[in-house]
Enzyme design. Structure first.
Site, PDB file in Angstrom:
ATOM      1  N   ASP B 166       0.820  -1.210   0.000  1.00 40.99           N
ATOM      2  CA  ASP B 166       0.000   0.000   0.000  1.00 40.99           C
ATOM      3  C   ASP B 166       0.855   1.262   0.000  1.00 40.99           C
ATOM      4  O   ASP B 166       0.341   2.367  -0.064  1.00 40.99           O
ATOM      5  CB  ASP B 166      -0.931   0.006   1.228  1.00 40.99           C
ATOM      6  CG  ASP B 166      -2.365  -0.300   0.835  1.00 40.99           C
ATOM      7  OD1 ASP B 166      -2.585  -0.684  -0.335  1.00 40.99           O
ATOM      8  OD2 ASP B 166      -3.256  -0.157   1.697  1.00 40.99           O
ATOM      9  N   ASP B 232       1.488 -10.145   8.942  1.00 44.87           N
ATOM     10  CA  ASP B 232       1.904  -8.744   8.949  1.00 44.87           C
ATOM     11  C   ASP B 232       3.339  -8.671   8.435  1.00 44.87           C
ATOM     12  O   ASP B 232       4.064  -9.678   8.459  1.00 44.87           O
ATOM     13  CB  ASP B 232       1.809  -8.169  10.355  1.00 44.87           C
ATOM     14  CG  ASP B 232       0.394  -7.690  10.654  1.00 44.87           C
ATOM     15  OD1 ASP B 232      -0.419  -7.649   9.710  1.00 44.87           O
ATOM     16  OD2 ASP B 232       0.105  -7.380  11.829  1.00 44.87           O
ATOM     17  N   ASP B 234       6.007  -7.683   9.598  1.00 49.93           N
ATOM     18  CA  ASP B 234       7.072  -8.065  10.526  1.00 49.93           C
ATOM     19  C   ASP B 234       6.871  -9.470  11.083  1.00 49.93           C
ATOM     20  O   ASP B 234       7.613  -9.902  11.951  1.00 49.93           O
ATOM     21  CB  ASP B 234       7.145  -7.054  11.676  1.00 49.93           C
ATOM     22  CG  ASP B 234       5.817  -6.932  12.399  1.00 49.93           C
ATOM     23  OD1 ASP B 234       4.793  -6.775  11.711  1.00 49.93           O
ATOM     24  OD2 ASP B 234       5.796  -7.004  13.649  1.00 49.93           O
ATOM     25  N   ASP B 329      -9.890  -7.116  11.742  1.00 53.36           N
ATOM     26  CA  ASP B 329      -9.746  -8.535  12.027  1.00 53.36           C
ATOM     27  C   ASP B 329     -10.909  -9.077  12.845  1.00 53.36           C
ATOM     28  O   ASP B 329     -11.595 -10.017  12.460  1.00 53.36           O
ATOM     29  CB  ASP B 329      -8.391  -8.802  12.715  1.00 53.36           C
ATOM     30  CG  ASP B 329      -8.007  -7.702  13.690  1.00 53.36           C
ATOM     31  OD1 ASP B 329      -8.900  -6.933  14.097  1.00 53.36           O
ATOM     32  OD2 ASP B 329      -6.820  -7.619  14.052  1.00 53.36           O
TER      33      ASP B 329
END
Lengths: 781, 751
Positions: B166, B232, B234, B329
């Site tokens: 993004d 994600d 990370d 979520d």
């Protein structure tokens, strides 16, 4: 006949002798004694016997006495109010007179500032300095006719007094002014004889400071005769509204001040009337002068019980009506009769807002709780305080609320800049109350910094410190209502379970004049508590079972049964009399132990305890270990007391077993259907003396628990808590009431409560533990 | 069973009736002792579900009695508004806690521990798309995650990895601010090259609509696997990730989610600043090790944004990921649960990620969670949502309501002050009542806390976390209540460093509160000495304030940030390898590894290494007969026992290097599991309390020292990480260096 009156006089004189030799000692009401003895500074506070001027008393034949009984004559503390009533008739009102206030005050009272304000019927009629520490002084205040009214007049006295040298709070307990009931009253200039019912209200008390009512019944004391006289007697007592009446029965009139109630039934009454010179008495109830000027005669002429009832009804609706209204049914004389959910202000108890400028403000009133009220922790009785404090109070300033002589709540006045309370809620534990009459005191402790030094130049006893408004109220919560007996407090306060119109039996085991007198005295007192005549059916003999009727039983244990029942009462022989007197005067064998709060009733244990007390080392000498042990044992003991709902200030007086004059106990009848309240003594004369002692206001007020005895030695009251109570009545079966009753009962029996909770929720928890793994996502899937 | 029910249910009802009676203090005290006794007895067998429910029920007795008493006897009169209003607020705060206690008892009635099913034949395995959404975090962070995702044990033809960028969208590349546009274009190019070299699909959409949810939905459009995995940026997965999760989908056709815990390699600000990392269980372990398992029992374990596998067909039935709230979520899970889909939670750490290091980013993350959960509470009304079972409603309501804790926590902090300073009596009780009701309830609830969470939470740490967040989350809650649609997705910054110790920019309110509480403590002491009649209530209140002061003191330590120079989080791997130095092979043990370098211990005698002229070497790892090699350069050495540990940095970082790093760090799930289990040790209340007291004093002093500027720290020499080299188009992405602390540049990542 002579024997009877001789005995009566003898009994009375014994009572007088044991109550106190000198007149002045009698000035301190019995009810106040424990208070004075209980304070740390009480040493020597009881006024010394003071010779009063008998000539002065005897001279005032036209003195209309105050109606209140002896223990109302004390004004204690820095600012106290006492209210008295006296009754006058029309001519007496027009003639006016003087208000005689014979008083003696404590030596500690500072004469410069002590002042008594006097009001009659709400209007100031003057004031005088309180300055008679060495003997009774009679202040006579002229009262003009415009201040008076026919019927009952109200005198309100307000004493303001300060300590000479001590500005501490405790010192305020040393301040008192006591009126002499015998020589205080209203001296009229117009003599008035006993001509109508209203004039009976002015009847004076006898030497024992009791209002003497003698029932003159010719012939045998049959149940029929007693049942005929009971309604008349009760109506008369209610009309008089005096709580110090002693009723005696004889076949001839009494002597000295008092009232004779002559029962002249058609079946033999004419002879009696002619013998007494009352042949002209009309049918029904009438009032005549007695043998002496201070004795009145009430005559009842009737054919039968129905006739009696009609006569009483006519009197109650007619000549007695006003007296009843202004007497027993008058509100605002220091008593708040409350019911669940009610709010009552102090104003309704007759309290008038006043600015207080001393150190310890005391305001007291009585709260009459419903007779079937169950005292426990399910709610609190709220005091809504409307008051204000002045700036500059010490940090220790606080309001203490005492209920039935126990401090139940303290509320600190934290704001030193002065504080205003507009309905501040102070919660009083319901357990401190009991069914019937409760004595509530609001004590505002208001020290300022200057009190510690107490320098005369810095003292300003006139500076206001506190104002308690008459809008201060109590709010009664929803109460658990269940008649749980035995409960002598409910009996004394509300005549429970005999009041309320439910018929019951008054069973007197022997038809002698003393037993009957005792029974009727008790009945009269109960009628006064119930504020209504009781529907008692009097019977001679033993109570019958299986009828389901409650009974009040007067029993002298038939000690003299072997003498045989005669038509009249059975009398003991001369030797029996002397033996009984000797028994009455027997000294208390363990008088030292009896006042100790740890007395066990066991002589050896008490002596051992006394030995330990006297030889105990000071706390400073003890090792750390011993001190910790002492502390621990004290803590354990206190915890145990707390767990059993005993306050830590309970100085329990235990009976010595031997030597009770009378025992009043309440129990379930053997068939379990009804309640019996039994007053028992070992001889008829004992029962008479005992009942007379029992109905004295100071004693009657303290009745509590399941059993009460009057001890021979000290004539003091010992109340024992009921070992086991049973439910005598449950009228309100609403879920709310049942829940409160359950809460109260489980609080008293918390072992059962805890076990039930553990068991019920334990079962539930185990079921949950088995069920939950089967629900939702399962392991085994 | 039915007959037992007919006995147990009325017994329970009667028991409730008994608890509802206004009994005396004496009865209450004895009841409390008896109940505590039963409770402690039942607690001795934590594995037994029946006894677990007995424990809950008896703890519930104490709580219900407390609630009953608190409601009926302790509230100030309504006619005294000065007392009543704050009194009511405190009361509501307590009732909220009691409600949460009840819900947590329900959630934790019977936590599940799942057994992994066999994944099945390779041919029958479903196709899997791995989505790694990113916003604008550093390429090297992404490189590690992408490499780990590519290394997942799964048939290669059935696994597709997507980087959903993004940060390089068309809108960004054409931004009207040329600097932003240039940065976006550069990033787009670099990542595209990186993805190409790693065999990962790169996708950047046109617009940045609906933040992360929109990005994931875009991913759904460009892919077609049966299952979708979200990591994600990370969150690097271990190789077994799909093996441990995919099998569940074969067993349950209505399954939409398999969620796994988030395991973190780095400390959060509290762990870092109180120096508890690796000794104390992390904050999220309570949620992942206990609560999600409890939710799983009621088919209510929910999607946590990453480290989860979802079924595409399920997502399709709900039009993809939900994007109404900023916690997409949980909202997505709620939508799918409402449609009758199932979820599963696997309590095994299968990814390693980063959590926010600085207090600012930590609070930013929590504010997003808090606001998002409250958005769901207000906009989706889970308790009333259609299609949920009652148990699911309770669970969702509980999860969302939890985020109101700042209100109650602050009420607890400030209430005592009203009495201490102004003598307002907002809690009307004497000490005996307090002992009989409140103290026994508190004992019970501390015991329950230890019983339920003792393994994953030291005493008082929950309170500290709550307090630390409450101070700043209060405003977030008000804002979301005022306008539930207003909050927008703010991305949590991760991978930050601090070059020197300093007070957090958010520290001011913590200092103010601390000094107010300190003043209250001193003033209450003064009142003790001067007021003989006020002691009873004052004892309670002053004690309570002292606990608050301890919390506020320890919180000062949390906002006084210690410096953090470590850019790359190490993971102890203990792995054998060969190091080729000047053509000679040495046996070495790689002690730990990070994305910047490795620590090496020589098995035999260490070669001569001179740090002034850095030693260069090649490391060879073996896996299934294949050799994985990469070049390193020696940067440091330190003594360890008899030998020494040498620090090597990667010489250059090519995509192959990242695959090697993934092999080194994420080939064994047991490494993560072992680190997790090692710190999950139950601590006693007294140990925890004394530890907490120590923090309160030590950390207060440290924070005061920082605020006075008395920090003595020497500069540390540091080397920049090797650049990332993508050979295909010769793109060079500079490695991270200390000169550019991201906290200053504002670099952020999803989290």
């Amino acid at each position: 006949m002579a024997k009877t009156s001789l005995l009566a006089m003898l009994g009375l004189s014994i009572l007088v002798a044991s109550a106190g030799a000198g007149r002045a000692e009698g000035l301190v009401a019995d009810s106040v004694k424990p208070l004075l003895e209980g304070t740390a500074l009480s040493g020597g506070l009881l006024p010394k016997p003071v010779e009063t001027k008998k000539t002065e008393q005897a001279a005032d034949k036209n003195l209309v006495p105050f109606e209140q009984s002896t223990d109302a004559y004390m004004l204690a503390g820095e600012d106290d109010v006492a209210t008295f009533t006296f009754a006058l008739d029309g001519p007496q009102v027009s003639a006016g007179g003087t208000l005689n206030l014979a008083y003696v005050n404590a030596v500690s009272v500072l004469p410069d500032t002590a002042k008594m304000d006097v009001e009659v019927n709400g209007r100031d009629i003057g004031s005088f300095a309180i300055a008679s520490p060495n003997g009774t002084l009679t202040e006579k205040i002229a009262v003009a006719s415009e201040f008076l009214k026919a019927g009952r007049n109200v005198v309100r006295l307000r004493a303001r007094q300060h300590h000479r040298v001590d500005c501490s709070l405790d010192a305020t307990y040393e301040l008192w002014t006591k009126l002499d009931p015998a020589s205080s009253g209203f001296a009229t200039s117009a003599a008035s004889g006993f001509t109508d019912f209203d004039s009976l209200l002015a009847v004076r008390r006898n030497a024992a400071q009791r209002t003497d009512v003698r029932i003159v019944v010719p012939g045998a004391l049959s149940a029929e005769a007693l049942n005929e006289l009971a309604p008349v007697l009760q109506s008369l007592i209610l009309f008089l509204n005096r709580d110090d009446v002693s009723v005696s029965v004889a076949d001839k009139p009494g002597t000295g001040p008092g009232i004779d109630l002559v029962m002249a039934m058609d079946r033999g009454g004419a002879a009696t009337l002619s013998k007494l010179g009352l042949s002209s008495a009309p049918r029904g109830l009438s009032v005549q002068g007695g043998a002496t000027a201070d004795r009145a005669t009430v005559v009842l002429r009737a054919a039968n019980l129905n006739d009696v009832n009609a006569a009483v009804l006519a009197a109650v609706k007619g000549p007695l009506a006003d007296g009843l209204k202004s007497g027993i049914f008058e509100k605002g004389r220091g008593v708040l009769t409350v019911d669940a959910g009610e709010r009552r202000t102090l104003k309704e108890a007759g309290y008038e807002t006043r600015v207080f400028s001393g150190r310890l403000s005391r305001t007291d009133f009585a709260v009459e709780m419903p007779a079937d009220f169950y005292a426990a922790e399910y709610a609190t009785l709220d005091l809504r305080l409307h008051a204000a404090t002045s700036p500059g109070l010490d940090q220790t300033a606080q309001l203490l609320v005492r209920v039935n002589d126990k401090v139940v709540k303290s509320y600190p006045f934290r704001n030193r800049e002065g504080e205003q309370f507009d309905g501040k809620r102070i919660e009083l534990p319901l357990r401190a109350f009991r069914p019937g009459v409760n004595h509530v005191e609001l004590l505002a402790e208001l020290p300022v910094a200057a009190d510690a030094a107490c320098r005369p130049e810095e003292r300003d006893d006139g500076k206001p410190r506190f104002i308690l408004l008459d809008t201060t109220a109590i709010e009664v919560p929803a109460l658990a209502r269940v008649g749980r007996l035995p409960d002598l407090a409910a009996l004394a306060g509300k005549a429970y379970p005999y009041g309320g119109g439910k018929p019951f039996d008054l069973v007197i085991d022997r038809a002698d004049s003393q037993s009957v007198g005792a029974g009727l005295t008790l009945l009269s007192r109960l009628a006064l508590s119930a504020r209504a005549p009781l529907t008692a059916k009097i019977a001679i003999g033993t109570p019958t079972q299986g009828t389901g009727r409650d009974a009040l039983v007067v029993s002298s244990q038939n000690e003299f049964a072997e003498l045989g029942a005669t038509d009249k009462a059975s009398f003991p022989s001369e030797t029996d009399i002397s033996a009984s007197v000797a028994a009455l005067l027997e000294p208390d064998p363990v008088v030292t132990a009896s006042v100790s709060d740890t007395a066990t009733g066991n002589e050896t244990a008490d002596l051992l305890q006394a030995f330990h007390n006297s030889t105990a080392a000071g706390e400073g000498d003890l090792s750390f270990g011993s001190r910790a042990q002492l502390w621990l044992s004290a803590a354990t003991k206190n915890f145990g007391r707390w767990l059993s709902y005993q306050g830590d200030d309970t100085a329990r007086v235990t009976p010595h077993g031997a030597g009770s004059l009378v025992t009043l106990s309440q129990m379930r009848s053997p068939d379990g259907l009804s309640t019996w309240t039994v007053i028992k003594a070992s001889a008829p004369r004992d029962i008479e003396a005992g009942v007379n002692r029992l109905v004295e206001p100071a004693i009657w007020r303290d009745l509590d628990g399941g059993t009460a005895t009057i001890e021979i030695a000290s004539l003091s009251l010992v109340s024992l808590p009921a070992a086991d109570r049973y439910i005598a009545d449950l009228q309100d079966r609403s879920p709310g009431n049942l829940r409160r009753v359950a809460a109260a009962w489980f609080s008293d029996n918390f072992q059962i409560y805890v076990l039930l909770v553990l068991a019920c929720l334990g079962i539930f928890a185990v079921w949950l533990g088995i069920t939950v793994p089967r629900k939702g996502v399962r392991y085994d899937r | 069973m039915t007959c037992v029910k007919w006995l147990a249910v009325p017994a329970g009802m009667f028991g409730l009736f008994l608890l509802w009676l206004p009994i005396s203090l004496q009865a209450q005290l004895i009841l409390s002792f008896a109940v505590l006794g039963v409770m402690f007895l039942a607690m001795t067998r934590p594995a037994n579900t029946t006894l677990r429910l007995v424990t809950f029920t008896f703890a519930g007795i104490l709580a219900m009695r407390y609630a009953f008493w608190r409601t009926t006897e302790t509230l100030p009169s309504i006619y005294e508004p000065l007392n009543f209003i704050p009194g009511l607020i405190l009361y509501l705060a307590e009732m909220y806690c009691l409600a949460m206690l009840a819900i947590s008892f329900f959630m934790l009635a019977d936590p599940l521990k799942r057994k992994t099913p066999e994944p099945g034949e390779a041919a029958s395995l479903p196709t899997v798309d791995v989505f790694i959404p990113s916003y604008n975090e550093e390429p090297e962070l992404l490189a590690g995650t992408l490499a780990a995702a590519k290394s997942l044990l799964y048939p290669k033809d059935k696994l597709n990895v997507y980087l959903l960028d993004d940060g390089g969208t068309e809108a960004k590349r054409n931004h009207k601010d040329p600097r932003i546009a240039i940065a976006a274009i550069r990033r787009h190019e670099q990542l595209k090259a990186l993805c190409a070299s790693l065999g990962v699909h790169y996708h950047a959409r046109k617009q940045n609509d609906h933040a992360k949810a929109g990005n994931l939905n875009e991913g759904l459009k460009v892919s077609n696997g049966e299952l979708v995995v979200v990591f994600d940026a990370d969150h690097a997965p271990v190789r077994e990730f799909l093996r441990e999760t995919v099998g569940f989908f074969r067993e349950d056709k209505k399954l939409f989610l398999v969620q796994t815990p988030h395991y973190f390699l780095n400390p959060d600000p509290l762990e870092k600043n109180l120096q508890t990392f690796a000794r104390m269980p992390s904050e999220n372990e309570m949620f992942y090790s206990i609560l999600q398992r409890g939710l799983d029992k009621w088919n209510a374990s929910f999607f946590c944004g990453s480290a989860a596998v979802l079924r595409r067909s399920a997502l399709a039935s709900a039009n993809g990921f939900s994007g109404q709230s900023i916690t997409e979520d949980c909202e997505t899970a709620l939508a799918l649960h409402s449609k009758g889909w199932h979820s599963i939670y696997v309590d095994k750490p299968l990814i390693a990620g980063l959590q926010p290091e600085t207090f600012v980013s930590f609070i930013g993350q929590r504010a997003r969670w808090c606001q998002g959960m409250l958005q769901i509470l207000i906009l989706n009304r889970p308790f009333l949502a259609k299609g949920l079972t009652l148990a699911q409603r309770i669970c969702y309501a509980g999860i969302n309501l939890f985020w109101l804790f700042p209100l109650s926590r602050l009420a607890f902090v400030f209430s005592p002050l009203l009495y201490i300073f102004f003598s307002l009596e907002i809690y009307q009780a004497n000490i005996l009542e307090f002992a009989s009701y409140a103290v026994t309830y508190l004992i019970g609830s501390f015991a329950m806390q230890s019983y339920l969470y003792g393994r994953v939470r030291w005493p008082w740490v929950s309170e500290l976390y709550e307090y630390v967040q409450s101070v700043l989350l209060f405003g977030s809650i008000l804002s979301v209540i005022r306008n539930p649609r207003k909050p927008t997705f703010n991305v949590t910054a991760k991978g930050q460093t601090l070059d020197r110790s300093t007070l957090s920019p958010l520290a001011r309110p913590y200092f103010i509160i601390f000094f107010v509480l300190l003043a209250a403590a001193l003033y209450s002491g003064y009142r003790f000495l001067t007021e003989p009649v006020a002691t009873e209530l004052l004892t309670i209140v002053a004690g309570w304030n002292l606990i608050n002061l301890g919390l506020a003191g320890a919180a000062l330590g949390v906002v006084a940030e210690r410096r953090e120079l470590r850019r790359n989080q190490r993971l102890p791997v203990k792995r054998h390898a060969l190091m080729k130095i000047d053509g000679k092979l040495n046996n070495i043990i790689i002690q730990d590894a990070s994305s910047g370098g490795i620590s090496v211990e020589f098995v035999d005698k260490a070669p001569e290494i001179d740090l002034e002229t850095p030693l260069e070497a090649t490391i060879q790892l073996r896996r299934a007969g294949q050799i994985i090699a990469f070049d390193v350069i020696c940067r440091s050495s330190r003594a360890a026992g008899e030998g020494a540990i040498y620090g090597f940095a990667y010489k250059e970082r090519t995509p192959e290097t990242f695959m090697a790093i993934a092999e080194l760090m994420f080939s064994d799930q047991a490494v993560l599991q072992e680190r997790l289990v090692r710190r999950q040790v139950r601590r006693s209340f007294f140990w925890g309390t004394s530890r907490f007291a120590l923090w309160s004093i030590r950390e207060t002093l440290r924070a005061l020292q920082y605020s006075a500027g008395l920090i003595r720290e020497s500069a540390v020499k540091s080397f920049a990480d090797a650049p990332i080299v993508v050979k295909e188009n010769n793109a060079q992405i500079p490695g991270r260096a200390v000169e550019l602390p991201p906290v200053l540049t504002g670099t952020q990542a999803y989290g």
